[in-house]
Scaffold this motif. Sequence first.
Motif, mmCIF file in Angstrom:
data_model
loop_
_atom_site.group_PDB
_atom_site.id
_atom_site.type_symbol
_atom_site.label_atom_id
_atom_site.label_comp_id
_atom_site.label_asym_id
_atom_site.label_seq_id
_atom_site.Cartn_x
_atom_site.Cartn_y
_atom_site.Cartn_z
ATOM 1 N N VAL A 28 0.843 -1.204 0.000
ATOM 2 C CA VAL A 28 0.000 0.000 0.000
ATOM 3 C C VAL A 28 0.875 1.250 0.000
ATOM 4 O O VAL A 28 0.603 2.221 -0.723
ATOM 5 C CB VAL A 28 -0.944 -0.006 1.219
ATOM 6 N N SER A 29 1.939 1.223 0.800
ATOM 7 C CA SER A 29 2.834 2.373 0.866
ATOM 8 C C SER A 29 3.496 2.630 -0.482
ATOM 9 O O SER A 29 3.579 3.778 -0.947
ATOM 10 C CB SER A 29 3.901 2.133 1.935
ATOM 11 N N SER A 30 3.941 1.546 -1.123
ATOM 12 C CA SER A 30 4.574 1.682 -2.433
ATOM 13 C C SER A 30 3.583 2.201 -3.472
ATOM 14 O O SER A 30 3.914 3.060 -4.299
ATOM 15 C CB SER A 30 5.138 0.326 -2.875
ATOM 16 N N LEU A 31 2.345 1.677 -3.408
ATOM 17 C CA LEU A 31 1.317 2.125 -4.355
ATOM 18 C C LEU A 31 0.988 3.598 -4.139
ATOM 19 O O LEU A 31 0.853 4.367 -5.106
ATOM 20 C CB LEU A 31 0.059 1.272 -4.188
ATOM 21 N N ALA A 32 0.873 4.005 -2.877
ATOM 22 C CA ALA A 32 0.575 5.407 -2.564
ATOM 23 C C ALA A 32 1.710 6.326 -3.043
ATOM 24 O O ALA A 32 1.466 7.406 -3.595
ATOM 25 C CB ALA A 32 0.354 5.576 -1.064
ATOM 26 N N ASP A 33 2.947 5.880 -2.858
ATOM 27 C CA ASP A 33 4.088 6.676 -3.321
ATOM 28 C C ASP A 33 4.071 6.826 -4.834
ATOM 29 O O ASP A 33 4.346 7.909 -5.371
ATOM 30 C CB ASP A 33 5.406 6.013 -2.890
ATOM 31 N N SER A 34 3.740 5.721 -5.530
ATOM 32 C CA SER A 34 3.704 5.767 -6.993
ATOM 33 C C SER A 34 2.633 6.738 -7.477
ATOM 34 O O SER A 34 2.851 7.501 -8.426
ATOM 35 C CB SER A 34 3.436 4.362 -7.559
ATOM 36 N N THR A 39 3.679 10.406 -6.736
ATOM 37 C CA THR A 39 4.754 10.897 -7.604
ATOM 38 C C THR A 39 4.437 10.700 -9.085
ATOM 39 O O THR A 39 5.309 10.878 -9.931
ATOM 40 C CB THR A 39 6.074 10.167 -7.275
ATOM 41 N N PHE A 40 3.184 10.308 -9.394
ATOM 42 C CA PHE A 40 2.745 10.098 -10.778
ATOM 43 C C PHE A 40 3.592 9.037 -11.485
ATOM 44 O O PHE A 40 3.827 9.115 -12.694
ATOM 45 C CB PHE A 40 2.774 11.404 -11.575
ATOM 46 N N ASN A 41 4.035 8.033 -10.721
ATOM 47 C CA ASN A 41 4.820 6.940 -11.307
ATOM 48 C C ASN A 41 3.869 5.825 -11.734
ATOM 49 O O ASN A 41 3.766 4.783 -11.101
ATOM 50 C CB ASN A 41 5.839 6.407 -10.290
ATOM 51 N N PHE A 42 3.159 6.050 -12.834
ATOM 52 C CA PHE A 42 2.155 5.093 -13.293
ATOM 53 C C PHE A 42 2.795 4.064 -14.231
ATOM 54 O O PHE A 42 2.512 4.029 -15.424
ATOM 55 C CB PHE A 42 1.005 5.826 -13.979
ATOM 56 N N ASP A 43 3.649 3.211 -13.645
ATOM 57 C CA ASP A 43 4.234 2.133 -14.418
ATOM 58 C C ASP A 43 3.239 0.978 -14.521
ATOM 59 O O ASP A 43 2.122 1.050 -14.000
ATOM 60 C CB ASP A 43 5.555 1.664 -13.793
ATOM 61 N N ARG A 44 3.632 -0.103 -15.192
ATOM 62 C CA ARG A 44 2.702 -1.203 -15.452
ATOM 63 C C ARG A 44 2.178 -1.862 -14.163
ATOM 64 O O ARG A 44 0.962 -2.077 -14.034
ATOM 65 C CB ARG A 44 3.367 -2.249 -16.362
ATOM 66 N N PRO A 45 3.040 -2.203 -13.188
ATOM 67 C CA PRO A 45 2.513 -2.796 -11.951
ATOM 68 C C PRO A 45 1.506 -1.894 -11.233
ATOM 69 O O PRO A 45 0.498 -2.362 -10.703
ATOM 70 C CB PRO A 45 3.775 -3.021 -11.097
ATOM 71 N N THR A 46 1.770 -0.579 -11.233
ATOM 72 C CA THR A 46 0.852 0.354 -10.577
ATOM 73 C C THR A 46 -0.483 0.401 -11.304
ATOM 74 O O THR A 46 -1.550 0.353 -10.683
ATOM 75 C CB THR A 46 1.468 1.768 -10.538
ATOM 76 N N LEU A 47 -0.443 0.478 -12.630
ATOM 77 C CA LEU A 47 -1.681 0.507 -13.415
ATOM 78 C C LEU A 47 -2.463 -0.795 -13.265
ATOM 79 O O LEU A 47 -3.694 -0.781 -13.173
ATOM 80 C CB LEU A 47 -1.363 0.759 -14.889
#
Length: 273
Positions: A183-189, A192-200
């Motif tokens: 959850v923390s990693s997802l919130a950080d992404s 910071t607008f880091n919409f990479d494939r795992p996040t999407l």
Amino acid sequence: MEKDKEEITAQVETPSGTVDETVKAESPKSGRSVWVERLRTTYPDKDVDYENDDDAFYSGLEDFYNTREDRIRKLDEGNKSLTEALAREPEAGLFLSELIAGSEVLPALAKSYGDILGAVSGDEESMKKFNEGLSARRDSEKSFNEIRAKQEENAARNAETIGSFFEEKSADDAERTAFEDFVSSLADSIFTFNFDRPTLDALWRAYKHDEDVTEAATVAEVKGRNANIELQKRSVKNDGTPNLNRESSDRITANVTVPRSKRRGIFERGEIV
């Protein structure tokens, strides 16, 4: 023998002498097992069989590699930007060096900027820039304090809900920590607008959750209905009722004469004699 363990016999010193003692030691893990654990920790929301499904395993490795490469690229870009900024403002580099060495802020400022700070008060343009920076800092502090207060309020209000949630999921400490890290990693992404494939992928699964659950329920209902119909068909065929297949249908419609003594069923036409 337990899985991933082997028996080892060793000599152990005891008050009464030396004896042989057999213990079970962990066997070295295979490279795949190590990566499977790493992928599960990195992507705890993915319900895939990394051990036996080669496609899922190598797809997970590709996601891990791409995410790692993306982070390295961003770190390189950040380091490059910092290096260029410090080259333009060497005093800032000295200030950071003093802070890293353990100096307090004011002595570090005095040592790195020296008379530059004193000269600011006598220059109108410099004072204007200084006051603008000071105003921006105060606005930033106000915003940060408001966000911090909201975070503390939400944490206190949801503490009981969070505790009961993990109890319902029967999550142990390791699983809870892995989920919190996710959850923390997802919130950080997201922040910071880091919409990479795992996040999407994670966001898409969350977005489609209700729709997927409804679709799965509908599919299950249809399958259950079809299975029930099939059972009913089998029951009809075996309860003594004639099965009107093509062969029996042909016998019904055929224009033939069968003596009563040779008739095999009520549907065979024949001449009454």
